[in-house]
Design an enzyme around this catalytic site. Structure first.
Site, PDB file in Angstrom:
ATOM      1  N   SER A 147       0.856  -1.181   0.000  1.00  0.00           N
ATOM      2  CA  SER A 147       0.000   0.000   0.000  1.00  0.00           C
ATOM      3  C   SER A 147       0.895   1.234   0.000  1.00  0.00           C
ATOM      4  O   SER A 147       1.732   1.392   0.884  1.00  0.00           O
ATOM      5  CB  SER A 147      -0.894  -0.034   1.247  1.00  0.00           C
ATOM      6  N   LYS A 173      -0.906  -0.958  -4.552  1.00  0.00           N
ATOM      7  CA  LYS A 173      -2.133  -0.227  -4.202  1.00  0.00           C
ATOM      8  C   LYS A 173      -1.742   1.213  -3.928  1.00  0.00           C
ATOM      9  O   LYS A 173      -0.875   1.477  -3.096  1.00  0.00           O
ATOM     10  CB  LYS A 173      -2.780  -0.872  -2.974  1.00  0.00           C
ATOM     11  N   LEU A 174      -2.407   2.126  -4.625  1.00  0.00           N
ATOM     12  CA  LEU A 174      -2.141   3.549  -4.433  1.00  0.00           C
ATOM     13  C   LEU A 174      -3.261   4.175  -3.624  1.00  0.00           C
ATOM     14  O   LEU A 174      -4.438   4.008  -3.943  1.00  0.00           O
ATOM     15  CB  LEU A 174      -2.075   4.274  -5.785  1.00  0.00           C
ATOM     16  N   LYS A 175      -2.886   4.928  -2.601  1.00  0.00           N
ATOM     17  CA  LYS A 175      -3.869   5.743  -1.904  1.00  0.00           C
ATOM     18  C   LYS A 175      -4.194   6.929  -2.807  1.00  0.00           C
ATOM     19  O   LYS A 175      -3.283   7.515  -3.425  1.00  0.00           O
ATOM     20  CB  LYS A 175      -3.285   6.222  -0.572  1.00  0.00           C
ATOM     21  N   ASP A 201      -7.094   3.023  -3.340  1.00  0.00           N
ATOM     22  CA  ASP A 201      -7.877   3.076  -2.102  1.00  0.00           C
ATOM     23  C   ASP A 201      -8.138   4.538  -1.761  1.00  0.00           C
ATOM     24  O   ASP A 201      -7.199   5.304  -1.542  1.00  0.00           O
ATOM     25  CB  ASP A 201      -7.096   2.398  -0.971  1.00  0.00           C
ATOM     26  N   ASN A 203     -10.278   5.573   0.802  1.00  0.00           N
ATOM     27  CA  ASN A 203     -10.632   5.799   2.221  1.00  0.00           C
ATOM     28  C   ASN A 203     -11.741   6.847   2.370  1.00  0.00           C
ATOM     29  O   ASN A 203     -11.600   7.800   3.137  1.00  0.00           O
ATOM     30  CB  ASN A 203      -9.404   6.182   3.051  1.00  0.00           C
ATOM     31  N   GLU A 226     -11.085   0.817  -4.020  1.00  0.00           N
ATOM     32  CA  GLU A 226     -11.445   0.502  -2.636  1.00  0.00           C
ATOM     33  C   GLU A 226     -12.088   1.714  -1.959  1.00  0.00           C
ATOM     34  O   GLU A 226     -11.534   2.809  -1.966  1.00  0.00           O
ATOM     35  CB  GLU A 226     -10.167   0.078  -1.896  1.00  0.00           C
ATOM     36  N   ASP A 251     -14.025  -1.599   2.201  1.00  0.00           N
ATOM     37  CA  ASP A 251     -13.163  -1.793   3.372  1.00  0.00           C
ATOM     38  C   ASP A 251     -13.952  -1.281   4.587  1.00  0.00           C
ATOM     39  O   ASP A 251     -14.663  -2.051   5.256  1.00  0.00           O
ATOM     40  CB  ASP A 251     -11.831  -1.044   3.152  1.00  0.00           C
ATOM     41  N   LYS A 275     -10.504  -7.287   7.119  1.00  0.00           N
ATOM     42  CA  LYS A 275      -9.558  -6.944   8.188  1.00  0.00           C
ATOM     43  C   LYS A 275     -10.154  -7.455   9.485  1.00  0.00           C
ATOM     44  O   LYS A 275     -11.227  -6.994   9.893  1.00  0.00           O
ATOM     45  CB  LYS A 275      -9.388  -5.426   8.305  1.00  0.00           C
ATOM     46  N   GLY A 303      -4.658  -4.502   5.685  1.00  0.00           N
ATOM     47  CA  GLY A 303      -3.661  -4.304   6.743  1.00  0.00           C
ATOM     48  C   GLY A 303      -3.947  -3.027   7.499  1.00  0.00           C
ATOM     49  O   GLY A 303      -4.689  -2.161   7.016  1.00  0.00           O
ATOM     50  N   ILE A 305      -1.145  -1.439   9.241  1.00  0.00           N
ATOM     51  CA  ILE A 305       0.201  -1.054   9.687  1.00  0.00           C
ATOM     52  C   ILE A 305       0.553  -1.835  10.953  1.00  0.00           C
ATOM     53  O   ILE A 305       1.063  -1.277  11.935  1.00  0.00           O
ATOM     54  CB  ILE A 305       0.306   0.478   9.913  1.00  0.00           C
TER      55      ILE A 305
HETATM   56  O1  OSB Z   1      -7.509   1.609   4.258  1.00  0.00           O
HETATM   57  O2  OSB Z   1      -6.392  -0.155   3.967  1.00  0.00           O
HETATM   58  C1  OSB Z   1      -6.545   0.917   4.541  1.00  0.00           C
HETATM   59  C2  OSB Z   1      -3.562   1.594   6.799  1.00  0.00           C
HETATM   60  C3  OSB Z   1      -4.187   2.123   7.907  1.00  0.00           C
HETATM   61  C4  OSB Z   1      -5.541   2.289   7.895  1.00  0.00           C
HETATM   62  C5  OSB Z   1      -6.276   1.910   6.770  1.00  0.00           C
HETATM   63  C6  OSB Z   1      -5.658   1.368   5.670  1.00  0.00           C
HETATM   64  C7  OSB Z   1      -4.263   1.249   5.677  1.00  0.00           C
HETATM   65  C8  OSB Z   1      -3.490   0.773   4.534  1.00  0.00           C
HETATM   66  C9  OSB Z   1      -2.176   0.138   4.822  1.00  0.00           C
HETATM   67  O3  OSB Z   1      -3.821   0.930   3.393  1.00  0.00           O
HETATM   68  C10 OSB Z   1      -2.257  -1.309   4.925  1.00  0.00           C
HETATM   69  C11 OSB Z   1      -0.990  -1.953   5.408  1.00  0.00           C
HETATM   70  O4  OSB Z   1      -0.105  -2.187   4.585  1.00  0.00           O
HETATM   71  O5  OSB Z   1      -0.887  -2.269   6.609  1.00  0.00           O
HETATM   72 MG    MG Z   2      -8.618   0.564   2.798  1.00  0.00          MG
END
Ligand code: OSB
Ligand code: MG
Length: 379
Positions: A147, A173-175, A201, A203, A226, A251, A275, A303, A305
């Protein structure tokens, strides 16, 4: 599941907070993480007269930005409500009972999941069984995705992505967020070529009216988009799924098996990010996996983190057959210079090994753990 595990009597709990600096800032549409403030749960349980230790990791972030939970709140609800209930049990308990025991407390899935995890780890140790074996997971290694945070400059983004490609990750995966989306994705697609799996993603950073804009991402032939919309907006995601060719993946919106089934039936969830912390534990996560398999919805493991504790457990979960897409289970070094486990997660040929040792599959490095500990609280 294989044979049931021997029930455990919880004798003591230690809550431990650790501060883990990230190797580089991780920017998402909800904020920037530079250091992870993590709550660990260490359970000492009695199984058939033997005292055994188990560890859980609470994935709540420092602030209520990804979801309503945050680490101080998680510790408070554990101390004041969840742990007293679990520890008042009049007979030995199984990890599978914890969600039900705590069911009358609304919300707080990440806090609940951490308790379940610690008890499960201890019970698995007592049985000498690995998590993957216990849940009849079939894979011995899983493809590893990474990510990538939002970058202010596209040049810097390309440098970062190239370094992960060089590390062997098999999926990027690009935010994204409004203003850092179409150009960023297009530049990365040009860099990595047409065959490398790519996804984004958001969010929750977009609006229902952004369908035409998000459809511009279709030309980059991605696996999925996502969580573009708010976590409660299931109908909005269903409408977006009609407007955008790229599959919509949820998610934040998926917080239970029942809600996931509804989102799928409404056409809002074409792919599921699972998750365990977000859904209240590994056992609910497995239920979601099972119902997605029954409905032909591809699944991957997200994930938060995590340290080596959560990463090991996630790797066991992702060894289930329905996890057909690469997950966000990257090497420990993706986020941390030094992990708190003796055998940090590594990526070899783009894959992470599924732990085979008893328990969730890690051993604590107590020297490192002590060095990052900021507080402990005994219950
Ligand atoms: O939206 O997947 C998510 C990290 C923290 C909170 C939300 C997300 C994320 C990540 C990182 O995208 C995922 C990882 O590599 O742990
Ligand atoms: Mg996510």
């Amino acid at each position: 599941m294989t044979q049931p595990l021997t029930p455990a009597t919880v004798r003591g709990i230690e809550l431990r907070r650790i501060a883990m600096p990230l190797v580089s800032p991780f920017r998402t549409s909800f904020g920037v993480e530079t250091e992870r403030d993590i709550l660990l749960v260490r359970a000492t349980v009695d199984v058939d007269g033997t005292l055994i230790e188990g560890w859980g990791e609470c994935v709540a972030l420092g602030e209520p930005t990804y979801s309503a939970e945050y680490v101080d709140g998680a510790q408070h609800v554990l101390v004041s409500h969840l742990l007293p209930t679990v520890m008042a049990a009049s007979r030995p308990i199984d990890a599978t009972e914890i969600a039900t025991m705590l069911g009358h407390f609304h919300g707080h899935p990440m806090a609940k999941a951490a308790v379940e995890m610690a008890v499960l780890d201890a019970q698995l140790h007592a049985a000498g069984r690995s998590f993957a074996e216990h849940i009849n997971a079939t894979k011995t290694s899983i493809p590893s995705g990474v990510s990538v945070g939002i970058h202010a400059s596209i040049d810097d983004l390309l440098t970062t992505v190239q370094s992960y490609v060089d590390d062997g990750y098999v999926r990027i995966k690009l935010k994204i967020e409004p203003g850092s989306d179409i150009d960023h994705v297009g530049a990365v697609r040009d860099l990595i070529g047409p065959d490398m799996p790519l996804q984004v993603d958001a969010n929750t950073a977009y609006q229902r009216t952004d369908g035409a804009h998000l459809a511009r991402l279709d030309e980059f032939d991605m696996l999925l988009i996502e969580q573009p919309l708010a976590e409660t907006d299931i109908i909005g995601h269903a409408r977006l799924a009609d407007e955008v060719a790229t599959p919509i993946c949820l998610d934040e919106s998926l917080v239970s098996a029942a809600g996931t089934a509804d989102a799928i039936d409404l056409g809002a969830c074409e792919i599921a990010n699972i998750k365990p912390g977000r859904v209240g534990g590994y056992l609910e996560a497995i239920r979601i996996h099972d119902l997605c398999v029954a409905r032909n919805i591809p699944v991957w493991c997200g994930g938060m983190i995590e340290t080596g504790i959560g990463r090991a457990a996630n790797a066991g979960l992702a060894a289930l057959p329905g996890f057909t897409l690469p997950g966000d289970i990257s090497a420990s070094t993706r986020f941390y210079a030094r992990d708190i486990v003796t055998d940090p997660i590594t990526v070899v040929d783009g894959h992470v090994s599924v732990p085979t040792t008893p328990g969730l599959g890690f051993e604590i490095d107590h020297d490192v753990l002590e060095s990052v500990t900021t507080s402990t609280q005994a219950i």
